[in-house]
Motif scaffolding. Structure first.
Motif, short mmCIF file in Angstrom:
data_model
loop_
_atom_site.label_atom_id
_atom_site.label_comp_id
_atom_site.label_asym_id
_atom_site.label_seq_id
_atom_site.Cartn_x
_atom_site.Cartn_y
_atom_site.Cartn_z
N UNK A 87 44.39 30.86 31.39
CA UNK A 87 43.17 30.68 32.20
C UNK A 87 43.08 29.27 32.78
N UNK A 88 43.54 28.30 32.02
CA UNK A 88 43.49 26.90 32.48
C UNK A 88 44.56 26.61 33.52
N UNK A 89 45.74 27.21 33.36
CA UNK A 89 46.88 26.84 34.21
C UNK A 89 46.99 27.65 35.49
N UNK A 90 46.68 28.95 35.42
CA UNK A 90 46.92 29.80 36.59
C UNK A 90 46.17 29.32 37.84
N UNK A 91 44.89 28.94 37.76
CA UNK A 91 44.22 28.48 38.99
C UNK A 91 44.89 27.27 39.62
N UNK A 92 45.44 26.38 38.79
CA UNK A 92 46.09 25.18 39.32
C UNK A 92 47.46 25.48 39.89
N UNK A 93 48.04 26.63 39.55
CA UNK A 93 49.38 27.00 40.01
C UNK A 93 49.36 27.70 41.36
N UNK A 94 48.20 28.12 41.81
CA UNK A 94 48.12 28.84 43.07
C UNK A 94 48.29 27.88 44.26
N UNK B 47 51.84 34.73 41.21
CA UNK B 47 50.62 34.05 40.79
C UNK B 47 49.62 34.00 41.94
N UNK B 48 50.10 33.75 43.15
CA UNK B 48 49.21 33.72 44.31
C UNK B 48 48.49 35.05 44.52
N UNK B 49 49.11 36.14 44.12
CA UNK B 49 48.54 37.47 44.36
C UNK B 49 47.52 37.88 43.29
N UNK B 50 47.38 37.11 42.22
CA UNK B 50 46.44 37.46 41.17
C UNK B 50 45.01 37.29 41.67
N UNK B 51 44.19 38.30 41.48
CA UNK B 51 42.81 38.26 41.95
C UNK B 51 41.81 38.14 40.81
N UNK B 52 42.30 38.14 39.58
CA UNK B 52 41.44 38.01 38.40
C UNK B 52 42.00 36.93 37.50
N UNK B 53 41.20 36.49 36.56
CA UNK B 53 41.70 35.53 35.58
C UNK B 53 42.56 36.25 34.55
N UNK B 54 43.49 35.56 33.89
CA UNK B 54 44.29 36.20 32.84
C UNK B 54 43.44 36.89 31.78
N UNK B 55 42.33 36.26 31.37
CA UNK B 55 41.47 36.89 30.37
C UNK B 55 40.89 38.21 30.88
N UNK B 56 40.54 38.24 32.15
CA UNK B 56 39.98 39.47 32.72
C UNK B 56 41.01 40.59 32.75
N UNK C 111 51.55 19.09 41.23
CA UNK C 111 52.33 19.21 40.00
C UNK C 111 52.54 20.67 39.62
N UNK C 112 51.42 21.38 39.36
CA UNK C 112 51.54 22.76 38.89
C UNK C 112 51.79 23.74 40.03
N UNK C 113 51.42 23.37 41.25
CA UNK C 113 51.61 24.27 42.38
C UNK C 113 53.05 24.68 42.59
N UNK C 114 53.99 23.80 42.25
CA UNK C 114 55.40 24.13 42.46
C UNK C 114 55.92 25.16 41.46
N UNK C 115 55.10 25.47 40.43
CA UNK C 115 55.53 26.44 39.43
C UNK C 115 54.86 27.81 39.60
N UNK C 116 54.04 27.95 40.62
CA UNK C 116 53.29 29.19 40.78
C UNK C 116 54.12 30.34 41.31
N UNK C 117 54.26 30.38 42.63
CA UNK C 117 55.03 31.46 43.24
C UNK C 117 54.16 32.61 43.70
N UNK D 167 53.50 39.97 31.51
CA UNK D 167 52.99 41.04 32.38
C UNK D 167 51.87 40.54 33.28
N UNK D 168 51.05 39.63 32.75
CA UNK D 168 49.98 39.06 33.57
C UNK D 168 50.56 38.22 34.70
N UNK D 169 51.46 37.30 34.37
CA UNK D 169 52.02 36.39 35.38
C UNK D 169 52.88 37.12 36.39
N UNK D 170 53.49 38.23 35.98
CA UNK D 170 54.31 39.00 36.91
C UNK D 170 53.47 39.89 37.81
#
Length: 427
Positions: free
Chosen positions: A268-275, A291-300, A282-288, A236-239
């Protein structure tokens, strides 16, 4: 002189609402809630059905549907209110022990089992009406057909007895049902947010192709039932569901609490690198885009949108600190043998004796009232008679030797939770 009336947060007892109790009709009692066109098929199915669950066969099975017995045992246990999750077997469900992890596979199977789920929902209306201040049901839906699920949620919100929507986990690799990060579920999330309905998901998922004929099959099944449900939070967070619906409330139930932080640490570690803006090849190709639209961290997102409902142990204290007492709720798991009843007062004392009164009032009652639509003013007189006292809850137990709720499971229900008994001596 004006008399000061005590309220739920000033009485010397706690208002306790269990956010994890189970209930359901006796098998034949579901028949009146089915369309008459299915009565003959129901009779044929019920005649052949053999329950795989001992606790639905023995005399104590009536704890699931006997109103007077439940109220008497709730009173003795100090529990003022309960949120109902299903326990008995609705019409046309399979007979295998892994029924809790199996979603319908064909349209015909779905239509029959959907009628069974609807029968359970309608039974809940009548069962809750027997104690309208003390019970809230959950609108159970299948993810197989989003349009029917939405219609059932709209029906449920008109009944004034439901506190949320129960959506089952989707097993990994299920060929018949899309994972819950799929955009097809957008109408469900939008409707629940619009109606201010809490989304609940109980543990119970696994691979639909799991072989059940191996020596380790049942052990793997039971130890993984929560693991697969745990995936939903990350999905739900990643979507971006919580990004689009900041007021949507999601409650993983009976899954424990300690899994949340490790999952969020990874995200929290991966999402910023996926944007895209990170420029990580490396991780940017897995974002989409989601993920680009997320304005908060997963923990938040988790600390804002997620609430944990669980049997609590002393080690859950760290999660109270991480999530905040506003986001933790207590459950007894009644009438399951591995649950806390009939010694919930001891269990509450075991888990919360060192938390503040304000935190305990939230965890035991007010959070559940807010999320599931209980009236605390209506429950206060009940709690004033049967609830655990503040002094009692904050009196520490001696060291019981137990470390987790699951350790209490090896006893018959009649024996109750063995918190007052020391754990077996270590060899």
């Amino acid at each position: 002189m004006t008399e000061t009336r005590e309220t739920w947060d000033t009485i010397d007892r706690y208002v306790v609402i269990s956010t994890d109790t189970h209930a359901g009709a006796d098998l034949q009692d579901y028949k009146p809630y089915l369309p008459s066109s299915l009565h003959d098929e129901f009779d044929a199915w019920a005649k052949e059905y053999v329950s795989p669950f001992d606790d639905l066969i023995i005399a104590t099975a009536n704890r699931n549907w006997d109103h007077d017995l439940r109220i008497a045992e709730m009173d003795a246990d100090g529990v003022a209110g309960e949120v109902l999750l299903p326990n008995t077997v609705p019409p046309f469900f399979p007979t295998t022990p892994n029924i809790t992890i199996s979603l319908p596979r064909t349209r015909d199977e779905f239509e029959k089992r959907w009628a069974g789920v609807q029968a359970h929902n309608r039974w809940q209306v009548d069962f809750c009406s027997l104690a309208p201040a003390r019970r809230r049901g959950l609108i159970q839906v299948f993810p197989n057909d989003v349009e029917l699920a939405v219609a059932e949620i709209r029906w449920g919100i008109e009944q004034d007895c439901f506190g949320g929507v129960l959506i089952p986990p989707v097993s990994p690799g299920d060929p018949n049902v899309a994972p819950l990060f799929h955009t097809r579920y957008e109408p469900i999330w939008a409707l629940c947010a619009d109606l201010d309905l809490t989304v609940v998901q109980h543990a119970g998922a696994g691979s639909p192709e799991m072989p059940m004929d191996q020596p380790a099959s049942n052990a793997v099944l039971i130890t993984e039932m929560a693991i697969w449900a745990n995936r939903t939070l990350g999905h739900l967070i990643l979507a971006g569901v919580f990004e689009r619906y900041p007021t949507l409330r999601f409650v993983p139930t009976e899954q424990g609490t300690l899994w949340v932080q490790p999952q969020l640490a990874v995200l929290d570690a991966m999402v910023p690198t996926m944007k895209s803006e990170a420029g990580n090849r490396t991780y940017g190709m897995f974002g989409g885009s989601s993920v680009d639209e997320l304005t908060m961290s997963p923990s938040e997102y988790a600390q804002r949108n997620c609430y944990l409902a669980s049997e609590l142990a002393p080690y859950d204290s760290m999660m109270i600190d991480f999530m905040g007492a506003d986001h933790i709720m207590w459950g007894s798991d009644y009438p399951h043998e591995e649950g806390f009843a009939p010694h919930s007062k001891l269990a509450i004392r075991w888990a919360l004796h060192d938390r503040s009164t304000d935190e305990s009032r939230k965890i035991l009652g007010s959070n559940a009232a807010r999320l599931y639509r209980f009236d605390l003013d209506a429950l206060a007189p009940v709690a004033a008679k049967i609830g655990p006292t503040v002094a009692e809850v904050h009196t520490p137990l001696e060291d019981t030797g137990y470390r987790a709720p699951a350790a209490f499971g090896y006893r018959p229900f009649e024996g109750g939770l063995a918190l007052k008994r020391l754990a077996p001596a270590r060899g």
